[in-house]
Scaffold this active site. Structure first.
Site, PDB file in Angstrom:
ATOM      1  N   LYS A  20      -9.407 -78.432  71.044  1.00  0.00           N
ATOM      2  CA  LYS A  20      -7.882 -77.926  71.536  1.00  0.00           C
ATOM      3  C   LYS A  20      -7.393 -78.947  72.542  1.00  0.00           C
ATOM      4  CE  LYS A  20      -8.587 -72.926  70.826  1.00  0.00           C
ATOM      5  NZ  LYS A  20      -7.660 -72.841  69.632  1.00  0.00           N
ATOM      6  N   ARG A  77     -12.200 -66.840  61.731  1.00  0.00           N
ATOM      7  CA  ARG A  77     -12.266 -66.258  60.370  1.00  0.00           C
ATOM      8  C   ARG A  77     -13.847 -66.400  59.862  1.00  0.00           C
ATOM      9  NH1 ARG A  77      -7.903 -70.348  58.583  1.00  0.00           N
ATOM     10  NH2 ARG A  77      -7.498 -69.869  60.846  1.00  0.00           N
TER      11      ARG A  77
END
EC number: 3.4.11.1
Length: 498
Positions: free
Chosen positions: A274, A348
């Site tokens: 990130k 996920r």
């Protein structure tokens, strides 16, 4: 803060402060004559043009003839606009900004001009209790404290519904404890709350008769939970799956409700790292797991008459020479293969295995998962609603109504084959990121591949509402504790034994 209820005020209460509630433009105020026998407050209304609009306040010190050193009047707004959310916010407003004055506060709660219900009074109490929480344990200089209501030791509520309110108090206190536990977990920095420390926090639920089972890395390997393990492999912190069971139903064999939480204790993004700006907020990427733990605490504390299982997958997502790479293909517990396109689409991957475990090993009546899953949900809905996805419209409607009732609002977004095909992979059964538009929807579509149509399932994306929100009338914390109140309402009003 202790809370009690009485039907009328007596001088033996010996309180330091009084709070009055004013319906906008209504001529009378409940308790005004007792609090202000010399009618000074009415003059203050005129001078300050105070009419009782929602959130407006007027304060008085040492009124001549008053039994209270401090008096505050808080506006509830217009009669037709006053609802349960109004009372929740009013509770927080009433205990705000009265530092240095009271130890004991009397609230004249039966505002004139409206019919005040037990539910509304208890929302008021919940708002007041929630407002008491602050996360300031790492300040060495206590003068930095932003908490303005630390000195309130006792809240005395005057209402005609005193008896019914007293019966409901433990329920409200249990909700507050669960919300505050969630806030505490989300607020903690990742160097303090790693996966092992999180497990120890969860084990404390055993004191409330919650059965806690912890599956370590070796057990996860045996189960074939390679999607979850792939996220964890870049970190020195071990992965865990934690199962919490509350069996409160008269029928202990009854199918439980299941609540699943994403527990990424820190998300650097992994190899797909990130941007440094805002990365510190990723200590809260375990917010879904935090909500599930807080919910289990609430249910056990209030002795909910239902069987509920909470399941959380705990990992840390870090870059290293051992971390998963874009292009890797892993075989999930379900046997389905996943191509890793983006290592920052890790939540996920964790949930894929946890949902499959939940479906096959627990076989619940329904599954609701919560996750700080996508940044895209903030773009879609802002910070006002969580995103809701479901394979069952009846369950979705129940969650929406529960959100409206608790001021933890959700907005349903679509699922469908048009979105599902966007996660098809050239090399595996699916890929973990579509890389394009509809990011929150395709993430939910990915999760849907790990549940079946026979089991009602809902996914709540809490990435925009879990943390970093502006402080509001009943929250002083960076972490919001979102979801505990919503899910407790869902359980109590739609599934729990009466």
């Amino acid at each position: 803060m202790n809370v009690s209820f009485i039907t009328q005020y007596t001088s033996s209460i010996d309180a330091d402060a009084a709070i009055l509630l004013q319906v906008e433009k209504f001529e009378k105020t409940f308790g005004l004559e007792l609090v202000d026998p010399n009618r000074i407050i009415k003059k203050g209304y005129l001078i300050e043009n105070f009419q009782g609009s929602f959130g407006s306040q007027i304060k008085f010190l040492y009124l001549e003839g008053s039994p209270f050193a401090f008096v505050k009047v808080v506006g509830l707004g217009k009669e037709q606009s006053i609802n349960d959310e109004t009372w929740l916010k009013a509770g927080g407003l009433c205990v705000s900004e009265i530092k240095n004055y009271p130890k004991k506060v009397v609230v004249f709660a039966d505002a004139l001009g409206i019919d005040v219900s037990t539910t509304q009074i208890m929302n008021f109490v919940l708002g007041a209790l929630l407002k008491q929480y602050s996360f300031e344990c790492y300040y060495t200089d206590k003068k930095k404290s932003k908490q303005k209501n630390k000195n309130i030791l006792e809240l005395v509520i005057i209402t005609k519904n005193a008896e019914n309110c007293q019966k409901e108090l433990k329920q409200v206190q249990a909700i507050c404890e669960g919300v505050n536990l969630t806030k505490e977990l989300v607020n903690e920095p990742a160097n303090i709350l790693g996966t092992e420390e999180f497990v120890e926090k969860i084990k404390k639920l055993e004191k409330l008769n919650v059965k806690v089972q912890v599956l370590d890395k070796e057990k996860l390997k045996e189960l074939g939970m390679n999607a979850l393990l792939s996220v964890a492999q870049g970190s020195s912190r071990p992965p865990y799956l934690v199962i919490m069971q509350w069996n409160g139903s008269d029928n202990k064999e009854e199918e439980p409700l299941a609540f699943v939480g994403k527990g990424v204790v820190f998300d650097s993004g992994g190899i797909s790292i990130k941007h440094s700006s805002g990365m510190e907020d990723m200590k809260a990427d375990m917010g879904g797991a935090g909500t599930v733990v807080g919910l289990m605490h609430t249910l056990a504390t209030r002795k909910a008459k239902i069987n509920v299982t909470g399941v959380v997958g705990l990992v840390e997502n870090m870059p290293s020479c051992h971390a998963q790479r874009p292009g890797d293909i892993v075989t999930s517990m379900s046997g389905q293969t996943i191509e890793v396109i983006n290592t920052d689409a890790e939540g996920r991957m964790v949930l894929a295995d946890v949902l499959w475990y939940c479906k096959t090993k627990i076989q619940p009546k329904l599954i609701v998962d919560l996750a700080t899953l996508t940044g895209a949900i903030r773009i879609a809905l802002g910070e006002q609603h969580a995103g809701l996805f479901s394979n069952n419209e009846a369950l979705a409607k129940q969650i929406i109504k529960s959100g409206e009732a608790t001021s933890e609002k959700v907005w349903q977004l679509p699922l469908g084959l048009e979105y599902d095909k966007l996660i098809d992979s050239k090399f595996a059964d699916m890929k973990n990121s579509s890389g394009g538009s509809a990011g929150s929807i395709t993430a939910a579509q990915f999760l849907k591949r790990f549940v079946d149509e026979k089991t009602p399932w809902a996914h709540i994306d809490i990435a925009a509402v879990c943390m970093g929100n502006k402080l509001n009338e009943f929250n002083n914390s960076w972490a919001s504790g979102f979801g505990v109140r919503l899910l407790n309402y869902l359980i109590k009003n739609y599934y729990e034994q009466k």
